[in-house]
Design a protein around this motif. Structure first.
Motif, mmCIF file in Angstrom:
data_model
loop_
_atom_site.group_PDB
_atom_site.id
_atom_site.type_symbol
_atom_site.label_atom_id
_atom_site.label_comp_id
_atom_site.label_asym_id
_atom_site.label_seq_id
_atom_site.Cartn_x
_atom_site.Cartn_y
_atom_site.Cartn_z
ATOM 1 N N VAL A 72 -4.893 -13.033 8.227
ATOM 2 C CA VAL A 72 -3.491 -12.649 8.045
ATOM 3 C C VAL A 72 -3.388 -11.414 7.169
ATOM 4 N N ARG A 73 -4.138 -11.414 6.060
ATOM 5 C CA ARG A 73 -4.086 -10.283 5.142
ATOM 6 C C ARG A 73 -4.586 -9.016 5.809
ATOM 7 N N THR A 74 -5.682 -9.106 6.546
ATOM 8 C CA THR A 74 -6.231 -7.951 7.245
ATOM 9 C C THR A 74 -5.268 -7.452 8.307
ATOM 10 N N GLY A 75 -4.657 -8.395 9.025
ATOM 11 C CA GLY A 75 -3.718 -8.013 10.071
ATOM 12 C C GLY A 75 -2.489 -7.332 9.500
ATOM 13 N N ALA A 76 -2.000 -7.826 8.353
ATOM 14 C CA ALA A 76 -0.821 -7.224 7.717
ATOM 15 C C ALA A 76 -1.118 -5.806 7.267
ATOM 16 N N LYS A 77 -2.323 -5.597 6.715
ATOM 17 C CA LYS A 77 -2.700 -4.257 6.266
ATOM 18 C C LYS A 77 -2.809 -3.307 7.436
ATOM 19 N N ASP A 78 -3.387 -3.799 8.544
ATOM 20 C CA ASP A 78 -3.524 -2.962 9.726
ATOM 21 C C ASP A 78 -2.168 -2.643 10.340
ATOM 22 N N ALA A 79 -1.171 -3.519 10.060
ATOM 23 C CA ALA A 79 0.150 -3.317 10.645
ATOM 24 C C ALA A 79 0.926 -2.206 9.945
ATOM 25 N N VAL A 80 0.501 -1.809 8.721
ATOM 26 C CA VAL A 80 1.193 -0.755 7.992
ATOM 27 C C VAL A 80 0.896 0.586 8.655
ATOM 28 N N PRO A 81 1.910 1.345 9.061
ATOM 29 C CA PRO A 81 1.678 2.632 9.717
ATOM 30 C C PRO A 81 0.947 3.602 8.796
ATOM 31 N N ILE A 82 0.091 4.442 9.400
ATOM 32 C CA ILE A 82 -0.661 5.424 8.610
ATOM 33 C C ILE A 82 0.294 6.402 7.922
ATOM 34 N N GLN A 83 1.362 6.786 8.606
ATOM 35 C CA GLN A 83 2.325 7.712 8.021
ATOM 36 C C GLN A 83 2.954 7.124 6.762
ATOM 37 N N PHE A 84 3.185 5.812 6.785
ATOM 38 C CA PHE A 84 3.735 5.137 5.604
ATOM 39 C C PHE A 84 2.762 5.244 4.436
ATOM 40 N N GLU A 85 1.470 5.053 4.702
ATOM 41 C CA GLU A 85 0.461 5.158 3.651
ATOM 42 C C GLU A 85 0.407 6.582 3.092
ATOM 43 N N ILE A 86 0.564 7.566 3.969
ATOM 44 C CA ILE A 86 0.562 8.963 3.527
ATOM 45 C C ILE A 86 1.743 9.231 2.609
ATOM 46 N N GLU A 87 2.917 8.763 2.990
ATOM 47 C CA GLU A 87 4.117 8.961 2.166
ATOM 48 C C GLU A 87 3.987 8.231 0.832
ATOM 49 N N ARG A 88 3.389 7.053 0.882
ATOM 50 C CA ARG A 88 3.182 6.284 -0.356
ATOM 51 C C ARG A 88 2.261 7.046 -1.312
ATOM 52 N N ALA A 89 1.178 7.597 -0.776
ATOM 53 C CA ALA A 89 0.247 8.374 -1.601
ATOM 54 C C ALA A 89 0.931 9.629 -2.138
ATOM 55 N N ARG A 90 1.762 10.258 -1.299
ATOM 56 C CA ARG A 90 2.468 11.461 -1.746
ATOM 57 C C ARG A 90 3.447 11.132 -2.881
ATOM 58 N N GLN A 91 4.074 9.964 -2.807
ATOM 59 C CA GLN A 91 4.999 9.547 -3.864
ATOM 60 C C GLN A 91 4.255 9.289 -5.169
#
Length: 214
Positions: A40-59
């Motif tokens: 479940v944890r792995t699936g939830a992480k994979d479900a996060v869009p890459i663009q979202f991760e990029i914006e999070r890192a930029r923030q």
């Protein structure tokens, strides 16, 4: 919110599934629960869009700005203090030069029996000797004060240079991270463009039928 909802549903599903497993597998159920939670944890992480991760890192990088600004203000105040100390050192050196000139003049008067004063009062050689001794003591104390201020100035300048170097490094690292994010985002857009291009296909079924017929 959508991601959180997905995670909650997945966790609830895993827990319900674990309860069912407990009825079927008994004491072996915990191992099944652990495996299910990991999936479940792995699936939830994979479900996060890459663009979202990029914006999070930029923030996260943008959040460094207040700390950088605070450090810049601290350095500016420290630089002002260094400037004041430099002025004090210059003034102390000027006082030493004047004191030295006075001492030399007093030594010159020791060759005479008396020392005339501007108010008409005369001083004996003993008076001049005492005054010379007092001025010399003051001169030595001022020298010690000057040496201490110069030592303090040197230490503060070293601290300022070190802090300035750290701040420059912090700013450079921030720019480097932003550059890396820009590259990753550009690569992502390139991949998405390639995927979109690969989805484009020409319907040649009619041609295939004609070829088959022929």
């Amino acid at each position: 919110q959508m991601v959180c909802s997905m995670m909650k549903k997945a966790v609830m599903g895993a827990l319900l599934g674990a309860g069912a497993l407990a009825l079927v597998f008994g004491t072996a159920a915990p191992s099944y629960v652990k495996t299910a939670f990991h999936k479940v944890r792995t699936g939830a992480k994979d479900a996060v869009p890459i663009q979202f991760e990029i914006e999070r890192a930029r923030q996260l990088i943008t959040d460094l700005d207040p700390a950088i600004k605070s450090n810049i203000e601290t350095l500016a105040k420290y630089d002002v203090e260094i400037g004041h100390l430099k002025k004090e050192i210059v003034a102390t050196r000027d006082n030493l030069d004047k004191e030295k000139a006075t001492i030399l003049a007093l030594r010159e008067t020791l060759t005479k029996d008396v020392r005339p004063a501007s108010n008409g009062v005369t001083y004996s050689k003993e008076d001049v000797t005492r005054e010379l001794a007092a001025r010399y003591d003051h001169y030595k104390r001022t020298q010690d004060t000057l040496a201490a201020k110069e030592k303090t100035l040197e230490a503060r300048q070293k601290s300022f240079a070190s802090a300035q170097s750290q701040l420059d490094s912090m700013h450079a690292k921030k720019q480097e991270l932003l550059g890396r994010l820009d590259q990753i985002e550009a690569q992502l857009k390139s991949v998405e463009a390639n995927v979109a291009a690969s989805d484009l296909a020409i319907d040649d079924s009619a041609l295939s039928q004609v070829k088959q017929t022929v």
